[in-house]
Scaffold this active site. Sequence first.
Site, short mmCIF file in Angstrom:
data_model
loop_
_atom_site.label_atom_id
_atom_site.label_comp_id
_atom_site.label_asym_id
_atom_site.label_seq_id
_atom_site.Cartn_x
_atom_site.Cartn_y
_atom_site.Cartn_z
N LYS A 17 -10.49 -0.78 10.59
CA LYS A 17 -10.61 -1.96 9.72
C LYS A 17 -10.96 -3.21 10.51
O LYS A 17 -11.19 -4.27 9.94
CB LYS A 17 -9.32 -2.17 8.93
N HIS B 103 0.87 -1.18 0.00
CA HIS B 103 0.00 0.00 0.00
C HIS B 103 0.91 1.24 0.00
O HIS B 103 2.02 1.19 0.52
CB HIS B 103 -0.83 -0.05 1.29
N GLN C 107 -4.58 -5.44 6.88
CA GLN C 107 -5.55 -6.37 6.28
C GLN C 107 -5.49 -7.77 6.89
O GLN C 107 -6.16 -8.68 6.41
CB GLN C 107 -5.30 -6.47 4.76
N CYS D 88 -4.65 2.43 -3.77
CA CYS D 88 -3.43 2.93 -3.13
C CYS D 88 -2.26 1.97 -3.30
O CYS D 88 -1.46 1.78 -2.38
CB CYS D 88 -3.64 3.23 -1.64
N ASP E 284 2.96 -4.76 8.15
CA ASP E 284 1.74 -3.96 8.00
C ASP E 284 0.56 -4.92 8.12
O ASP E 284 0.26 -5.68 7.20
CB ASP E 284 1.78 -3.26 6.64
N1 PMP Z 1 -1.82 -0.82 4.58
C1 PMP Z 1 -2.74 -1.60 3.99
C2 PMP Z 1 -2.35 -2.97 3.52
C3 PMP Z 1 -4.04 -1.12 3.84
O1 PMP Z 1 -4.95 -1.89 3.24
C4 PMP Z 1 -4.37 0.18 4.31
C5 PMP Z 1 -5.77 0.74 4.16
N2 PMP Z 1 -6.33 0.61 2.89
C6 PMP Z 1 -3.37 0.93 4.91
C7 PMP Z 1 -2.12 0.40 5.04
C8 PMP Z 1 -3.63 2.30 5.44
O2 PMP Z 1 -4.50 2.26 6.52
P1 PMP Z 1 -5.11 3.59 7.15
O3 PMP Z 1 -5.66 4.38 6.02
O4 PMP Z 1 -6.15 3.12 8.10
O5 PMP Z 1 -3.98 4.31 7.83
#
Ligand code: PMP
Length: 404
Positions: A225, A122, A202, A363, A199
């Site tokens: 999430k 991401h 997910q 993203c 990270d």
């Molecule tokens: N890493 C991953 C793998 C994600 O899916 C996401 C959210 N789409 C993020 C980071 C960022 O998370 P947040 O916007 O809650 O900071």
Amino acid sequence: MYDIHQIRADFPILERTVYGKPLVYLDNGATTQKPRCVVEAITNEYYNTNANVHRGVHFLSQQATELHEASRETVRRFIGARSTNEIVFTRGTTESINLLAATFCPSQMQAGDEVIVSVMEHHSNIVPWQLQAMQRGIVLRVIPMDDQGNLLTDEYERLFSPRTKLVSIAHVSNVLGTVNPVREMIATAHAHGVPVLVDGAQSIPHMPVDVQALDADFYVFSGHKVYGPTGVGVLYGKEAWLDKLPPYQGGGEMIQHVSFEKTTFNELPFKFEAGTPDYIGTTGLAKALDYVSALGMDNIAAYEHGLTAYALQRLGEIPGMRIFGEAKERGGVISFLVGNIHHFDMGTLLDRLGIAVRTGHHCAQPLMTRLGIEGTVRASFGLYNTREEVDALVAGIERVRKMF
Ligand code: PMP
């Protein structure tokens, strides 16, 4: 027993309609809906206990502080950390990674030192390192993947050099659903004397995670999430590592003593928590973790696994269907394109049928480049989704396909 009807009844929003159609919410990778108990815990604290934490001698402040610190203990237990000193509250995954990049790189890295990430990250696990690369000349190395969406572990091994200082990888891809073999990847990094940030944005909502069993040096995730509120997240770090890092932001709470001549910093985890924390958010997060724990993370994982297998099979029957991500180990995130229907058109038309999916690059633009596409439609499941909703998705896609 995983009683899906009872579970769905815990989430009031699932009863609503959009455009007069029952809501089919399949955008859980972006954010999850909240059970009533989480909203009530937040409301209850505002109505009955609200006061700033760690500061007041008065009754409410002490009660709010107890709630806040009990939430830290709930998080510790949930991820199997050794100590609450290792649980830093942040705004979410993004802030957790930025915190680490902004403290680790200046204190542990020289120009020319390397951070290994993967091609499926991401943006929030790419850009913070690039900001450090711009400021400090650190270098990003990228683990490639095969066409099924498995990281190439041989290539990963070859990326290590004496200049490698950190590995930062997603546990589960938010596009492909790939569950990366982080335990093995951490062992490889440790064999080279390199720490690893995982990270977990997910993974935390979908499977049991034990940071000590993984031997992760850092593990980050977002509350929203995992059925908790927005604006709160977690950075787990091994105490020995967190001790070595300088503070992130300056302000109240992170200090021990301040004078114009010399300021000393607070102990862990407060060293990293400048300012008034989102103590209402942490209460909501702890409630959400209690909620999923009561269902059982193993049960949630098994339920979602069955649902995903069903969805992959049903979607696979649609003519012209291309699914991106066929790793053996995969979670409930399904990215796809159908024929030459633009992902945005598909998403917009599904929306008119009450079906909420995500469209775009998610993203993860470097991953889109690797796949040779601009974007996908993404359906991502949560603990309350059903086979009927998968059927609705399939019927919706068929309807859109016939229109084109
Ligand atoms: N890493 C991953 C793998 C994600 O899916 C996401 C959210 N789409 C993020 C980071 C960022 O998370 P947040 O916007 O809650 O900071």
